[in-house]
Design an enzyme around this catalytic site. Structure first.
Site, PDB file in Angstrom:
ATOM      1  N   ASP A 224      -4.488  -2.573 -27.646  1.00  0.00           N
ATOM      2  CA  ASP A 224      -5.654  -2.635 -26.759  1.00  0.00           C
ATOM      3  C   ASP A 224      -6.932  -2.189 -27.469  1.00  0.00           C
ATOM      4  O   ASP A 224      -7.945  -2.896 -27.461  1.00  0.00           O
ATOM      5  CB  ASP A 224      -5.439  -1.764 -25.508  1.00  0.00           C
ATOM      6  CG  ASP A 224      -4.125  -2.082 -24.819  1.00  0.00           C
ATOM      7  OD1 ASP A 224      -3.607  -3.191 -25.031  1.00  0.00           O
ATOM      8  OD2 ASP A 224      -3.621  -1.225 -24.068  1.00  0.00           O
TER       9      ASP A 224
ATOM     10  N   CYS B 104       5.054  -6.369   1.742  1.00  0.00           N
ATOM     11  CA  CYS B 104       5.420  -4.961   1.905  1.00  0.00           C
ATOM     12  C   CYS B 104       4.579  -4.290   3.001  1.00  0.00           C
ATOM     13  O   CYS B 104       4.721  -4.643   4.167  1.00  0.00           O
ATOM     14  CB  CYS B 104       5.310  -4.254   0.550  1.00  0.00           C
ATOM     15  SG  CYS B 104       6.184  -2.705   0.504  1.00  0.00           S
ATOM     16  N   TYR B 105       3.644  -3.375   2.662  1.00  0.00           N
ATOM     17  CA  TYR B 105       2.816  -2.732   3.699  1.00  0.00           C
ATOM     18  C   TYR B 105       2.091  -3.784   4.525  1.00  0.00           C
ATOM     19  O   TYR B 105       2.007  -3.688   5.752  1.00  0.00           O
ATOM     20  CB  TYR B 105       1.801  -1.800   3.024  1.00  0.00           C
ATOM     21  CG  TYR B 105       0.848  -1.101   3.980  1.00  0.00           C
ATOM     22  CD1 TYR B 105       1.139   0.176   4.450  1.00  0.00           C
ATOM     23  CD2 TYR B 105      -0.333  -1.706   4.408  1.00  0.00           C
ATOM     24  CE1 TYR B 105       0.271   0.825   5.326  1.00  0.00           C
ATOM     25  CE2 TYR B 105      -1.201  -1.071   5.283  1.00  0.00           C
ATOM     26  CZ  TYR B 105      -0.889   0.200   5.732  1.00  0.00           C
ATOM     27  OH  TYR B 105      -1.747   0.843   6.595  1.00  0.00           O
TER      28      TYR B 105
ATOM     29  N   HIS C 215       8.353  -7.774  -3.527  1.00  0.00           N
ATOM     30  CA  HIS C 215       7.087  -8.086  -4.218  1.00  0.00           C
ATOM     31  C   HIS C 215       7.210  -9.365  -5.056  1.00  0.00           C
ATOM     32  O   HIS C 215       7.700  -9.314  -6.189  1.00  0.00           O
ATOM     33  CB  HIS C 215       6.685  -6.903  -5.109  1.00  0.00           C
ATOM     34  CG  HIS C 215       6.233  -5.730  -4.313  1.00  0.00           C
ATOM     35  ND1 HIS C 215       4.915  -5.517  -3.976  1.00  0.00           N
ATOM     36  CD2 HIS C 215       6.934  -4.735  -3.729  1.00  0.00           C
ATOM     37  CE1 HIS C 215       4.817  -4.433  -3.238  1.00  0.00           C
ATOM     38  NE2 HIS C 215       6.029  -3.934  -3.069  1.00  0.00           N
TER      39      HIS C 215
ATOM     40  N   LYS D 274      -1.629  -6.429 -20.300  1.00  0.00           N
ATOM     41  CA  LYS D 274      -1.152  -6.342 -21.678  1.00  0.00           C
ATOM     42  C   LYS D 274      -0.867  -7.717 -22.292  1.00  0.00           C
ATOM     43  O   LYS D 274      -1.287  -8.013 -23.408  1.00  0.00           O
ATOM     44  CB  LYS D 274       0.119  -5.485 -21.678  1.00  0.00           C
ATOM     45  CG  LYS D 274       0.720  -5.236 -23.003  1.00  0.00           C
ATOM     46  CD  LYS D 274      -0.159  -4.414 -23.897  1.00  0.00           C
ATOM     47  CE  LYS D 274       0.112  -2.958 -23.829  1.00  0.00           C
ATOM     48  NZ  LYS D 274      -0.872  -2.095 -24.432  1.00  0.00           N
TER      49      LYS D 274
ATOM     50  N   GLY E 269       0.844  -1.201   0.000  1.00  0.00           N
ATOM     51  CA  GLY E 269       0.000   0.000   0.000  1.00  0.00           C
ATOM     52  C   GLY E 269       0.870   1.239   0.000  1.00  0.00           C
ATOM     53  O   GLY E 269       2.051   1.170   0.333  1.00  0.00           O
TER      54      GLY E 269
ATOM     55  N   GLU F 115       4.943 -10.872  -6.550  1.00  0.00           N
ATOM     56  CA  GLU F 115       3.950 -10.904  -7.632  1.00  0.00           C
ATOM     57  C   GLU F 115       4.436 -10.247  -8.918  1.00  0.00           C
ATOM     58  O   GLU F 115       3.852 -10.457  -9.973  1.00  0.00           O
ATOM     59  CB  GLU F 115       2.636 -10.241  -7.167  1.00  0.00           C
ATOM     60  CG  GLU F 115       2.679  -8.714  -6.964  1.00  0.00           C
ATOM     61  CD  GLU F 115       3.282  -8.277  -5.621  1.00  0.00           C
ATOM     62  OE1 GLU F 115       3.965  -9.098  -4.981  1.00  0.00           O
ATOM     63  OE2 GLU F 115       3.081  -7.119  -5.232  1.00  0.00           O
TER      64      GLU F 115
END
Ligand code: XMP
Length: 519
Positions: free
Chosen positions: A232, A78-79, A165, A375, A51, A167
């Protein structure tokens, strides 16, 4: 089912995508709803996201401490990790700030969460605070040179914390760590695997589902579509024209801020799908509206508002001709949404003109069939729709185009220089065979000036910065490590060929912290 508690991280949605890629279901919830959600459905595990705030800051999102005693495995990122540490008796302070890659050393690989990890690998950080004391019961699994508590575990409670992170695409072994966590959570992995097939079936029917949703939303009315020539908006446009045929009318606004030949490209790609886009030429008016505008957010708003004005004008014309136009189709993808503040606790990074830059009192209702996809997923959908490879892997180009690659005022003259330098970069990357490997490449007219000697005289000209990055899902990126001879060639060509340029510099900043575009 894994609950992902959203403290406003730019990557919350990405965590849920990673979990879904591992074929488990994930649900993003707000911290204030966590206990009521658990009452409705007991999750197998909980991930606390990162966050933007500090845990000790006034108004920072909090969570009910009961969740740590429900015997549910928890992974704090993290947060989420810092909040967990603070609530369980550790200490968090405003400490060493770290953004981008760093090396993690694993000291203890006997935990299930650290199985199959090498002794050291690169992880990506994005934090301004630091845990200086971990709660009782926690053991250290890994640290970096500056962060001793980078990866920790409370073996008994099955609670884990990572300062980095896992992810993001650029963290090595990130998906291994998430897989390990899932294995800790998942008592009934076998029965869950039986669901794999139905999830996979669902994925293959993705295109059918998107088309069906467009059809149902639109009913008998008409849709105008903003097509820019990018992947896109083209994928969104082809999905719409396949779904509702001639009730979809693509419009290309030729505002002079796009790359050369974009208009011809749009015409060709839609012609292959038997659709003829309307082309509206507003090149002069666009420059008039951008006169004296230097603030990037203001540029985005002006361009976004102008788009809507054009679309509403076209809508009125079409209505007069008997077509009931009610919707505007856009190719917004998830990274656009999150940067324009996509969730309650998230920060706004920039107003992507097709999300945050639109006027509130718009007459047209929005349809954004790709809003929940990244994407690389959109590229896969495009491939399934039969779009040619050279188009699918074409570089993305931002909606506000060259306007946000020119620091300061956008004038006809500066636009010409930016375009000329951009073509040089593209030509050189293409001829060295590297173009297909980079995610984005562009020069930035920085608005900074420096001294050069051209001929025998002093020359005080503008500095151009090159931004050339590698990425897959837009959330993180690395600067491309190009051969020095190629960088030299690009630099020489730009200072020799583009008038008014004194110097070329190479931007070697990762995202995070720097966004890809300069504005
Ligand atoms: P950043 O600079 O946010 O870029 O790291 C991520 C991706 O988004 C594109 N971008 C935009 N696209 N409107 C758009 O349609 C915008 O205002 C905008 N700003 C950035 C950028 O080109 C990259 O692909």
């Amino acid at each position: 089912m894994i609950f992902i508690v959203d403290f406003g991280s730019q990557t919350t949605h990405l965590i849920s995508r990673r979990i879904k890629d591992l074929c488990l279901d994930a649900k993003v919830i707000y911290p204030e709803d966590v206990l009521s959600e658990i009452k409705k459905e007991m999750p197998d595990g909980i991930i606390l996201s990162g966050g933007p705030l500090s845990v000790y800051q006034k108004g920072a999102p909090d969570i009910d401490g009961k969740i740590f005693f429900l015997n549910i495995p928890i992974l704090g990122i993290c947060y989420g990790f810092q909040l967990m540490a603070k609530m369980l008796g550790g200490k968090v302070v405003s400490g060493k700030k770290e953004y981008g890659p760093t090396e993690l050393r694993i000291h203890n690989s006997e935990f299930r969460i650290s199985s199959r990890l090498p002794n050291k690998f690169t992880v990506w950080m994005s934090h301004g605070d630091e845990i200086i004391k971990i709660p009782k019961g926690f053991e250290i699994i890994g640290s970096t040179e500056t962060v001793p508590f980078a990866f920790v575990a409370d073996r008994e409670k099955k609670i884990f914390g990572v300062q980095f992170h896992p992810e993001v695409e650029h963290t090595e072994y990130g998906s291994q760590i998430l897989t390990n966590f899932i294995k800790v959570c998942d008592k009934n992995l076998k029965s869950k695997i039986l669901n794999l097939k139905s999830i996979a079936d669902n994925k293959s029917n993705l295109i059918g589902n998107i088309k069906q949703t467009i059809k149902q939303t639109v009913n008998d009315s008409y849709v105008v579509g903003a097509v820019s020539g990018g992947v896109d908006s083209t994928v969104a446009g082809i999905l719409a024209s396949d779904a509702i045929k001639d009730h979809f009318i693509p419009i290309y606004v030729d505002n002079g801020l796009m790359r050369d030949s974009t208009k011809e490209h749009v015409e060709k790609i839609f012609k292959d799908h038997k659709v003829r886009p309307l082309i509206i030429d507003v090149k002069k008016e666009m420059l008039r509206r951008l006169k004296r505008i230097i603030d990037p957010e203001e540029k985005r708003k002006i361009i976004g508002n102008f788009y809507i004005e054009i679309f509403e004008k076209e809508m009125d014309k079409l209505i007069k001709s008997g077509k009931d136009v009610k919707f505007l189709l856009q190719g917004t993808i998830y990274s656009d949404v999150i940067e324009s503040q996509g969730s309650r606790h998230a920060s706004k990074i920039k107003s992507h003109h097709n999300v945050g830059g639109l006027p509130k009192n718009m007459k047209l209702k929005l349809i954004e069939p790709l809003r929940h996809y990244y994407k690389d997923e959109v590229r896969r959908i495009g491939k399934t729709l039969g779009l040619p490879d050279e188009f699918i892997y074409k570089q993305p180009f931002p909606g506000p185009g060259y306007a946000i690659r020119i620091r300061g005022e956008v004038t006809k003259d500066r636009l010409g220089k930016e375009r000329q330098a951009d073509n040089i970069v593209l030509e050189e990357l293409e001829s060295s065979g590297i173009l297909k490997d980079v995610f984005l490449s562009f020069p930035v007219l920085t608005g900074a000036f420096s001294t050069a000697v051209k001929g025998d005289g002093r020359f005080f000209g503008e500095v151009i910065a090159l931004r050339i990055v590698e990425s897959k899902d837009v959330m993180t990126s690395k600067w491309a490590e190009l051969p020095h001879s190629l960088l030299q060639k690009i630099s020489s060509r730009i200072v020799n060929e583009v008038p008014g340029v004194s110097r070329v510099v190479y931007d070697i900043t990762t995202k995070p912290p720097a966004t890809m575009e300069w504005e």
